[in-house]
Design a protein around this motif. Structure first.
Motif, mmCIF file in Angstrom:
data_model
loop_
_atom_site.group_PDB
_atom_site.id
_atom_site.type_symbol
_atom_site.label_atom_id
_atom_site.label_comp_id
_atom_site.label_asym_id
_atom_site.label_seq_id
_atom_site.Cartn_x
_atom_site.Cartn_y
_atom_site.Cartn_z
ATOM 1 N N VAL A 88 -2.448 -19.930 -14.145
ATOM 2 C CA VAL A 88 -3.853 -20.216 -14.451
ATOM 3 C C VAL A 88 -4.751 -19.172 -13.801
ATOM 4 O O VAL A 88 -5.687 -18.655 -14.434
ATOM 5 C CB VAL A 88 -4.230 -21.644 -13.976
ATOM 6 N N TYR A 89 -4.467 -18.824 -12.547
ATOM 7 C CA TYR A 89 -5.238 -17.809 -11.834
ATOM 8 C C TYR A 89 -5.181 -16.461 -12.566
ATOM 9 O O TYR A 89 -6.202 -15.821 -12.782
ATOM 10 C CB TYR A 89 -4.717 -17.662 -10.398
ATOM 11 N N GLN B 136 -4.508 -15.840 -15.680
ATOM 12 C CA GLN B 136 -5.180 -15.904 -16.979
ATOM 13 C C GLN B 136 -6.700 -15.852 -16.798
ATOM 14 O O GLN B 136 -7.385 -15.109 -17.507
ATOM 15 C CB GLN B 136 -4.773 -17.170 -17.714
ATOM 16 N N LYS B 137 -7.235 -16.606 -15.841
ATOM 17 C CA LYS B 137 -8.682 -16.598 -15.608
ATOM 18 C C LYS B 137 -9.152 -15.241 -15.097
ATOM 19 O O LYS B 137 -10.274 -14.821 -15.392
ATOM 20 C CB LYS B 137 -9.062 -17.687 -14.610
ATOM 21 N N ARG B 138 -8.313 -14.571 -14.336
ATOM 22 C CA ARG B 138 -8.648 -13.262 -13.791
ATOM 23 C C ARG B 138 -8.550 -12.180 -14.865
ATOM 24 O O ARG B 138 -9.094 -11.105 -14.720
ATOM 25 C CB ARG B 138 -7.684 -12.939 -12.645
ATOM 26 N N GLY B 139 -7.850 -12.482 -15.946
ATOM 27 C CA GLY B 139 -7.685 -11.510 -17.017
ATOM 28 C C GLY B 139 -6.539 -10.553 -16.773
ATOM 29 O O GLY B 139 -6.482 -9.482 -17.375
ATOM 30 N N GLU C 221 -0.826 -13.329 -18.925
ATOM 31 C CA GLU C 221 -0.341 -14.700 -18.902
ATOM 32 C C GLU C 221 1.165 -14.714 -19.086
ATOM 33 O O GLU C 221 1.744 -13.768 -19.601
ATOM 34 C CB GLU C 221 -1.032 -15.562 -19.951
#
Length: 87
Positions: A20-21, A23-26, A29
């Motif tokens: 999740v981290y 993916q949110k950071r870009g 994934e």
């Protein structure tokens, strides 16, 4: 390196939260076809790059040591009363 009581479960949770981290950071994934080794290596390097964990010495970088570092990171992120932190 002393093994944590719930190290396997902590590692599993670290990979879940780390995905999740990332993916949110870009940063990317995890794919279903990614091996556990690839996930551990990717997450370890990402957290070191972001200075969220201290890197292992170059001669100590191995799969078991990276897994242990991720489990330690996860145990520190969880509240003290979380079931995975019970000793």
């Amino acid at each position: 390196m002393k093994k944590l009581k719930n190290e396997t479960e902590l590692l599993r949770e670290a990979l879940r939260i780390g995905a999740v981290y990332a993916q949110k950071r870009g940063a990317g994934e995890f794919e279903a076809a990614d091996s556990a080794h690839d996930k551990v290596t990717f997450l370890y390097r990402l957290l070191v790059r972001d200075k969220l964990i201290q890197p292992l010495a170059k001669d100590q970088v191995s799969d078991p040591n990276m897994k242990h570092k991720l489990a330690l990171w996860m145990s520190r992120q969880l509240p003290d009363d979380h079931p995975l932190n019970k000793t």
